[in-house]
Design a protein around this motif. Structure first.
Motif, PDB file in Angstrom:
ATOM      1  N   GLU A   1      -3.447   0.862  -9.366  1.00 53.60           N
ATOM      2  CA  GLU A   1      -2.298   0.763  -8.464  1.00 53.60           C
ATOM      3  C   GLU A   1      -1.547  -0.541  -8.661  1.00 53.60           C
ATOM      4  O   GLU A   1      -2.140  -1.584  -8.925  1.00 53.60           O
ATOM      5  CB  GLU A   1      -2.762   0.875  -7.012  1.00 53.60           C
ATOM      6  CG  GLU A   1      -3.369   2.227  -6.663  1.00 53.60           C
ATOM      7  CD  GLU A   1      -2.358   3.351  -6.785  1.00 53.60           C
ATOM      8  OE1 GLU A   1      -1.230   3.190  -6.294  1.00 53.60           O
ATOM      9  OE2 GLU A   1      -2.700   4.386  -7.387  1.00 53.60           O
ATOM     10  N   ARG A   2      -0.226  -0.465  -8.521  1.00 59.82           N
ATOM     11  CA  ARG A   2       0.627  -1.649  -8.614  1.00 59.82           C
ATOM     12  C   ARG A   2       1.626  -1.612  -7.464  1.00 59.82           C
ATOM     13  O   ARG A   2       2.816  -1.401  -7.657  1.00 59.82           O
ATOM     14  CB  ARG A   2       1.343  -1.690  -9.964  1.00 59.82           C
ATOM     15  CG  ARG A   2       0.434  -1.859 -11.158  1.00 59.82           C
ATOM     16  CD  ARG A   2      -0.236  -3.241 -11.157  1.00 59.82           C
ATOM     17  NE  ARG A   2      -1.092  -3.423 -12.324  1.00 59.82           N
ATOM     18  CZ  ARG A   2      -2.382  -3.122 -12.355  1.00 59.82           C
ATOM     19  NH1 ARG A   2      -2.960  -2.593 -11.272  1.00 59.82           N
ATOM     20  NH2 ARG A   2      -3.101  -3.322 -13.437  1.00 59.82           N
ATOM     21  N   ARG A   3       1.131  -1.792  -6.256  1.00 56.02           N
ATOM     22  CA  ARG A   3       1.982  -1.768  -5.065  1.00 56.02           C
ATOM     23  C   ARG A   3       1.304  -2.518  -3.948  1.00 56.02           C
ATOM     24  O   ARG A   3       0.184  -3.003  -4.099  1.00 56.02           O
ATOM     25  CB  ARG A   3       2.279  -0.337  -4.646  1.00 56.02           C
ATOM     26  CG  ARG A   3       1.049   0.542  -4.490  1.00 56.02           C
ATOM     27  CD  ARG A   3       1.412   1.917  -4.016  1.00 56.02           C
ATOM     28  NE  ARG A   3       0.411   2.904  -4.322  1.00 56.02           N
ATOM     29  CZ  ARG A   3       0.399   4.126  -3.806  1.00 56.02           C
ATOM     30  NH1 ARG A   3       1.337   4.492  -2.955  1.00 56.02           N
ATOM     31  NH2 ARG A   3      -0.533   4.993  -4.142  1.00 56.02           N
ATOM     32  N   GLN A   4       1.975  -2.614  -2.807  1.00 55.65           N
ATOM     33  CA  GLN A   4       1.407  -3.314  -1.662  1.00 55.65           C
ATOM     34  C   GLN A   4       0.276  -2.490  -1.055  1.00 55.65           C
ATOM     35  O   GLN A   4       0.324  -1.264  -1.013  1.00 55.65           O
ATOM     36  CB  GLN A   4       2.502  -3.592  -0.634  1.00 55.65           C
ATOM     37  CG  GLN A   4       3.562  -4.555  -1.146  1.00 55.65           C
ATOM     38  CD  GLN A   4       4.801  -4.565  -0.288  1.00 55.65           C
ATOM     39  OE1 GLN A   4       5.011  -3.674   0.525  1.00 55.65           O
ATOM     40  NE2 GLN A   4       5.641  -5.575  -0.481  1.00 55.65           N
TER      41      GLN A   4
ATOM     42  N   ASN B   1      -3.493  -7.853  -7.165  1.00 52.73           N
ATOM     43  CA  ASN B   1      -3.978  -9.221  -6.949  1.00 52.73           C
ATOM     44  C   ASN B   1      -5.322  -9.283  -6.234  1.00 52.73           C
ATOM     45  O   ASN B   1      -5.823 -10.370  -5.964  1.00 52.73           O
ATOM     46  CB  ASN B   1      -2.954 -10.023  -6.134  1.00 52.73           C
ATOM     47  CG  ASN B   1      -1.678 -10.283  -6.908  1.00 52.73           C
ATOM     48  OD1 ASN B   1      -1.576  -9.965  -8.085  1.00 52.73           O
ATOM     49  ND2 ASN B   1      -0.692 -10.876  -6.243  1.00 52.73           N
TER      50      ASN B   1
ATOM     51  N   ARG C   1      12.206 -10.263   2.231  1.00 51.54           N
ATOM     52  CA  ARG C   1      10.794 -10.158   1.948  1.00 51.54           C
ATOM     53  C   ARG C   1      10.021 -11.252   2.685  1.00 51.54           C
ATOM     54  O   ARG C   1      10.527 -11.894   3.607  1.00 51.54           O
ATOM     55  CB  ARG C   1      10.559 -10.266   0.428  1.00 51.54           C
ATOM     56  CG  ARG C   1      11.064  -9.018  -0.307  1.00 51.54           C
ATOM     57  CD  ARG C   1      10.688  -9.088  -1.779  1.00 51.54           C
ATOM     58  NE  ARG C   1      11.060  -7.868  -2.460  1.00 51.54           N
ATOM     59  CZ  ARG C   1      10.312  -6.800  -2.540  1.00 51.54           C
ATOM     60  NH1 ARG C   1       9.114  -6.807  -1.983  1.00 51.54           N
ATOM     61  NH2 ARG C   1      10.708  -5.729  -3.181  1.00 51.54           N
TER      62      ARG C   1
ATOM     63  N   PHE D   1       1.248  -6.818   2.854  1.00 53.21           N
ATOM     64  CA  PHE D   1       2.097  -6.854   1.665  1.00 53.21           C
ATOM     65  C   PHE D   1       1.396  -7.419   0.438  1.00 53.21           C
ATOM     66  O   PHE D   1       2.037  -7.647  -0.583  1.00 53.21           O
ATOM     67  CB  PHE D   1       3.359  -7.680   1.949  1.00 53.21           C
ATOM     68  CG  PHE D   1       4.225  -7.091   3.033  1.00 53.21           C
ATOM     69  CD1 PHE D   1       4.293  -5.728   3.236  1.00 53.21           C
ATOM     70  CD2 PHE D   1       4.969  -7.920   3.860  1.00 53.21           C
ATOM     71  CE1 PHE D   1       5.080  -5.180   4.235  1.00 53.21           C
ATOM     72  CE2 PHE D   1       5.765  -7.385   4.866  1.00 53.21           C
ATOM     73  CZ  PHE D   1       5.821  -6.012   5.049  1.00 53.21           C
ATOM     74  N   LYS D   2       0.108  -7.638   0.526  1.00 50.53           N
ATOM     75  CA  LYS D   2      -0.633  -8.145  -0.623  1.00 50.53           C
ATOM     76  C   LYS D   2      -0.649  -7.088  -1.727  1.00 50.53           C
ATOM     77  O   LYS D   2      -0.996  -5.925  -1.480  1.00 50.53           O
ATOM     78  CB  LYS D   2      -2.062  -8.487  -0.235  1.00 50.53           C
ATOM     79  CG  LYS D   2      -2.864  -9.178  -1.342  1.00 50.53           C
ATOM     80  CD  LYS D   2      -4.249  -9.554  -0.856  1.00 50.53           C
ATOM     81  CE  LYS D   2      -5.035 -10.304  -1.926  1.00 50.53           C
ATOM     82  NZ  LYS D   2      -4.442 -11.617  -2.213  1.00 50.53           N
ATOM     83  N   PRO D   3      -0.275  -7.434  -2.948  1.00 49.78           N
ATOM     84  CA  PRO D   3      -0.295  -6.443  -4.043  1.00 49.78           C
ATOM     85  C   PRO D   3      -1.723  -6.024  -4.385  1.00 49.78           C
ATOM     86  O   PRO D   3      -2.626  -6.867  -4.446  1.00 49.78           O
ATOM     87  CB  PRO D   3       0.357  -7.189  -5.213  1.00 49.78           C
ATOM     88  CG  PRO D   3       1.098  -8.333  -4.592  1.00 49.78           C
ATOM     89  CD  PRO D   3       0.294  -8.721  -3.384  1.00 49.78           C
ATOM     90  N   THR D   4      -1.900  -4.755  -4.610  1.00 50.22           N
ATOM     91  CA  THR D   4      -3.235  -4.282  -4.967  1.00 50.22           C
ATOM     92  C   THR D   4      -3.723  -4.912  -6.267  1.00 50.22           C
ATOM     93  O   THR D   4      -4.918  -5.126  -6.450  1.00 50.22           O
ATOM     94  CB  THR D   4      -3.244  -2.750  -5.112  1.00 50.22           C
ATOM     95  OG1 THR D   4      -2.240  -2.364  -6.060  1.00 50.22           O
ATOM     96  CG2 THR D   4      -2.956  -2.072  -3.779  1.00 50.22           C
TER      97      THR D   4
END
Length: 290
Positions: free
Chosen positions: A161-164, A200, A287, A195-198
């Motif tokens: 995944e590349r999203r919040q 990360n 943001r 809102f932390k990116p998955t």
């Protein structure tokens, strides 16, 4: 919106009240509620309810009759609910502008109503031979409380995944049953920004998020266990720590619960517990404030 804990509680309630009983009639009241036409809804008349299951946020009523096993799939959507009635009101329901969407009558005189408030009608009922004929069921990800869904399986899902993380938890194709309210609660328990990116997430953070998800949902299911259908909404509201509690003190640290508004929804979080004290900006405007 009813989410996994409430739908699971409804499943248990209906399992105790429906299984072994015979359906006299199922009457769609709102034209939008019935999403299938073959087999016709009248096929379940005279059939016995033999099981009540759940697929994510879908209720699955298995009926056995002259046509064999059929599944009545119910999705309550955003403002739908199930109201048990014993006895049901006499006389057929009247179509109109009220919230009644469908009535299911049993031969013993009891039964349930499906209601939906508001102008956006999304409550859905499908009658099918196999639950996976319903596209929403066929696309569901794993159940987060399933015995075979462990931390390794959870980490593997998030790895691509590349999203919040808030959006990932709510995606029914990724994980079934979590919506806006419990994603807020899970992230608060995990002390993580929505809102932390998955991408990360560290392995330790992923493990903590998994543990928070399982604990939050299990606790909510346990709180709802044994409650009558009519009491589940109020129980959900009273059990939430941050969702829907904008302006209230965080029960963990005492900071003020804050809100981020979107065009058609909002989320709640605690700055001290989740964002290192930083306030998240309204997503309609900007943001994250840095």
């Amino acid at each position: 919106m009813p989410e996994l804990p409430e739908v699971e509680a409804l499943r248990a309630f209906l399992d105790a009240h429906l299984v072994g009983k015979e359906i006299a009639r199922v009457l769609p009241v709102a034209i939008s509620v019935l999403k299938t036409y073959d087999p016709p809804l009248g096929t379940v008349e005279g059939a016995e309810v033999t099981a009540v299951g759940r697929h994510g946020k879908y209720l699955d009523l298995t009926t056995t009759g002259t046509a064999g096993d059929l599944h009545l799939l119910i999705h309550l959507a955003r403002t739908g609910w199930l109201r048990w009635q014993d006895p049901l009101p006499s006389g057929p329901p009247k179509p109109g502008r009220g919230p009644l969407a469908l009535r299911a009558a049993l031969t013993g005189g009891d039964g349930f109503d499906l209601t939906e408030f508001g102008t956006t009608k999304r409550l859905s009922v499908h009658l099918v031979h196999d639950p996976h004929e319903v596209p929403g069921v066929a696309r569901l990800g794993p159940d987060p409380l399933a015995e075979d869904f462990g931390p390794e399986e959870f980490a593997a899902l998030l790895a691509g995944e590349r999203r919040q993380i808030k959006g990932a938890l709510r995606d029914q194709r990724l994980i079934a049953g979590i919506g806006n309210a419990y994603s807020d609660e899970i992230l608060h328990a995990a002390r993580m920004s929505p809102f932390k990116p998955t991408g990360n997430l560290t392995p330790e953070e992923t493990a903590a998020l998994y543990a928070a998800m399982r604990a939050t949902l299990r606790e909510a299911v346990e709180r709802s266990r044994g409650l009558a259908a009519g009491k589940l909404k109020s129980e959900k509201k009273s059990g939430l720590r941050v969702h829907g509690r904008t302006g209230a003190p965080c029960p963990v640290c005492g900071d003020t619960v804050r809100e981020v508004s979107f065009s058609d929804s909002s989320l709640q979080y605690c700055p001290t517990c989740q964002t290192g004290g930083r306030t998240l900006a309204d997503r309609r405007l900007s943001r994250l404030l840095k």
